[in-house]
Write an enzyme that holds these catalytic residues in place. Sequence first.
Site, PDB file in Angstrom:
ATOM      1  N   GLY A  21       0.832  -1.206   0.000  1.00  0.00           N
ATOM      2  CA  GLY A  21       0.000   0.000   0.000  1.00  0.00           C
ATOM      3  C   GLY A  21       0.868   1.257   0.000  1.00  0.00           C
ATOM      4  N   GLY A  23       1.668   3.273  -2.336  1.00  0.00           N
ATOM      5  CA  GLY A  23       1.448   4.239  -3.419  1.00  0.00           C
ATOM      6  C   GLY A  23       0.485   5.357  -3.101  1.00  0.00           C
ATOM      7  CG  ASP A  71      -5.353  -8.269  -4.548  1.00  0.00           C
ATOM      8  OD1 ASP A  71      -5.259  -8.167  -3.304  1.00  0.00           O
ATOM      9  OD2 ASP A  71      -6.398  -8.639  -5.119  1.00  0.00           O
ATOM     10  CG  ASN A  98       0.608   1.251   4.883  1.00  0.00           C
ATOM     11  OD1 ASN A  98       0.204   1.959   5.800  1.00  0.00           O
ATOM     12  ND2 ASN A  98       0.310   1.506   3.610  1.00  0.00           N
ATOM     13  CE1 TYR A 166      -8.570  -0.537   9.023  1.00  0.00           C
ATOM     14  CE2 TYR A 166      -9.464   0.505  11.004  1.00  0.00           C
ATOM     15  CZ  TYR A 166      -8.444   0.355  10.075  1.00  0.00           C
ATOM     16  OH  TYR A 166      -7.298   1.097  10.204  1.00  0.00           O
ATOM     17  CB  SER A 167     -12.412  -2.603  14.979  1.00  0.00           C
ATOM     18  OG  SER A 167     -12.874  -1.334  14.630  1.00  0.00           O
TER      19      SER A 167
HETATM   20  N1  LIG Z   1      -5.634   6.952   8.479  1.00  0.00           N
HETATM   21  C1  LIG Z   1      -5.902   6.557   9.713  1.00  0.00           C
HETATM   22  O1  LIG Z   1      -6.580   7.281  10.493  1.00  0.00           O
HETATM   23  C2  LIG Z   1      -5.412   5.241  10.227  1.00  0.00           C
HETATM   24  C3  LIG Z   1      -5.526   4.957  11.601  1.00  0.00           C
HETATM   25  C4  LIG Z   1      -5.074   3.739  12.082  1.00  0.00           C
HETATM   26  C5  LIG Z   1      -4.506   2.824  11.224  1.00  0.00           C
HETATM   27  N2  LIG Z   1      -4.406   3.116   9.898  1.00  0.00           N
HETATM   28  C6  LIG Z   1      -3.805   2.120   9.024  1.00  0.00           C
HETATM   29  O2  LIG Z   1      -2.706   2.705   8.362  1.00  0.00           O
HETATM   30  C7  LIG Z   1      -2.587   2.130   7.051  1.00  0.00           C
HETATM   31  C8  LIG Z   1      -2.654   3.212   5.992  1.00  0.00           C
HETATM   32  O3  LIG Z   1      -3.809   4.003   6.209  1.00  0.00           O
HETATM   33  P1  LIG Z   1      -4.405   4.978   5.086  1.00  0.00           P
HETATM   34  O4  LIG Z   1      -5.093   6.085   5.778  1.00  0.00           O
HETATM   35  O5  LIG Z   1      -3.354   5.310   4.097  1.00  0.00           O
HETATM   36  O6  LIG Z   1      -5.487   3.944   4.503  1.00  0.00           O
HETATM   37  P2  LIG Z   1      -6.063   3.731   3.050  1.00  0.00           P
HETATM   38  O7  LIG Z   1      -7.233   2.867   3.150  1.00  0.00           O
HETATM   39  O8  LIG Z   1      -6.272   5.015   2.434  1.00  0.00           O
HETATM   40  O9  LIG Z   1      -4.836   3.075   2.277  1.00  0.00           O
HETATM   41  C9  LIG Z   1      -4.568   1.741   2.254  1.00  0.00           C
HETATM   42  C10 LIG Z   1      -3.575   1.440   1.152  1.00  0.00           C
HETATM   43  O10 LIG Z   1      -3.656   0.040   0.912  1.00  0.00           O
HETATM   44  C11 LIG Z   1      -3.822  -0.201  -0.481  1.00  0.00           C
HETATM   45  N3  LIG Z   1      -4.560  -1.440  -0.642  1.00  0.00           N
HETATM   46  C12 LIG Z   1      -5.862  -1.698  -0.349  1.00  0.00           C
HETATM   47  N4  LIG Z   1      -6.165  -2.975  -0.644  1.00  0.00           N
HETATM   48  C13 LIG Z   1      -5.024  -3.538  -1.121  1.00  0.00           C
HETATM   49  C14 LIG Z   1      -4.696  -4.840  -1.604  1.00  0.00           C
HETATM   50  N5  LIG Z   1      -5.609  -5.817  -1.653  1.00  0.00           N
HETATM   51  N6  LIG Z   1      -3.439  -5.077  -2.008  1.00  0.00           N
HETATM   52  C15 LIG Z   1      -2.482  -4.092  -1.968  1.00  0.00           C
HETATM   53  N7  LIG Z   1      -2.746  -2.839  -1.540  1.00  0.00           N
HETATM   54  C16 LIG Z   1      -4.001  -2.579  -1.123  1.00  0.00           C
HETATM   55  C17 LIG Z   1      -4.556   1.026  -0.993  1.00  0.00           C
HETATM   56  O11 LIG Z   1      -4.425   1.169  -2.396  1.00  0.00           O
HETATM   57  C18 LIG Z   1      -3.871   2.121  -0.197  1.00  0.00           C
HETATM   58  O12 LIG Z   1      -2.662   2.505  -0.810  1.00  0.00           O
HETATM   59  C19 LIG Z   1      -3.715   1.107   6.939  1.00  0.00           C
HETATM   60  O13 LIG Z   1      -3.264  -0.159   7.350  1.00  0.00           O
HETATM   61  C20 LIG Z   1      -4.730   1.632   7.939  1.00  0.00           C
HETATM   62  O14 LIG Z   1      -5.573   0.605   8.372  1.00  0.00           O
HETATM   63  C21 LIG Z   1      -4.840   4.308   9.387  1.00  0.00           C
END
Ligand SMILES: NC(=O)c1ccc[n+]([C@@H]2O[C@H](COP(=O)([O-])OP(=O)(O)OC[C@H]3O[C@@H](n4cnc5c(N)ncnc54)[C@H](O)[C@@H]3O)[C@@H](O)[C@H]2O)c1
Length: 260
Positions: A21, A23, A71, A98, A166-167
Amino acid sequence: MTGFDPNTSFSLKDKVIIVTGGGTGIGKVYSQRMAEGGAKVVLADIAAEASDKHAADIRAAGHQAISIPTDISDEKAVQEMADKVIAEWRRIDGLVNNASMMSVLERRDWWKIDVAEWDRVMEVNLRGIFVCCRAVYPHMKAQGGGRIVNISSGRFWTGSPNRLHYSTSKAGVLGLTRSLASELGDDNIGVNSITPGFTLSETQLATSSSNYVTGRDQGRCFKRPQTPDDLVGAVMFLLSDASSFITGQALNVDGGQAFH
Ligand SMILES: NC(=O)c1ccc[n+]([C@@H]2O[C@H](COP(=O)([O-])OP(=O)(O)OC[C@H]3O[C@@H](n4cnc5c(N)ncnc54)[C@H](O)[C@@H]3O)[C@@H](O)[C@H]2O)c1
């Protein structure tokens, strides 16, 4: 045993790091900052176009990055990704798990989540991590060690409502981290997780209403919005030699909202 060098132990220079992830969203910032710090970064994101562009931008700025659209729920694709990394850079020093389904999920009551969506979230957020760890493991073992950082969520500490699937998946990430750490210690592979608080990634901002965002800083010691850069230091530390005796841990990065 390795000694500590204050000039190099915190550095990721020349380390090959995969960021799933990597990108878009927070992962985009991890991959950029690590590359700026001299790492050879692999962006393994399902969002191919964004990932390819980000890797090209990093290279244009004089750093090292490749995009291998993947993926993570597809075992074969993940194996091919690891093979390509080895073909390109001959080693894998770090893996940041991530990628997850988060911003694409509607916030709704738990009983309105259908089973197919629940299964897909587990497939990506949990099984994806397992599959990625398994693909890098033989290489880290053969090299004599490696570092894995799993991205969980502060939801584990706060029990936030909505997005129950998700949680739950993010709680599973902590269990996976502990048990995998205990299996990989003899291979000198460290496995840790971080639990970010509500972070204003570009994707989070695009999918959260202003109502949802407003006031979320108030429960923190540091009453300001959390940004992706607030997470980078913790992740880079857990990938570096400076954290080489830390494994199986969860590092909470939320500006002091939950005390862990
Ligand atoms: N933003 C927040 O508030 C927050 C809080 C706690 C934890 N997180 C965690 O931090 C990480 C990044 O968060 P974010 O805000 O960038 O989330 P996001 O959902 O925007 O990004 C997730 C990334 O994963 C990629 N992705 C999704 N499915 C995929 C797959 N099957 N294969 C490969 N890549 C895939 C997406 O293209 C994206 O780049 C995540 O694990 C999220 O759960 C985020």
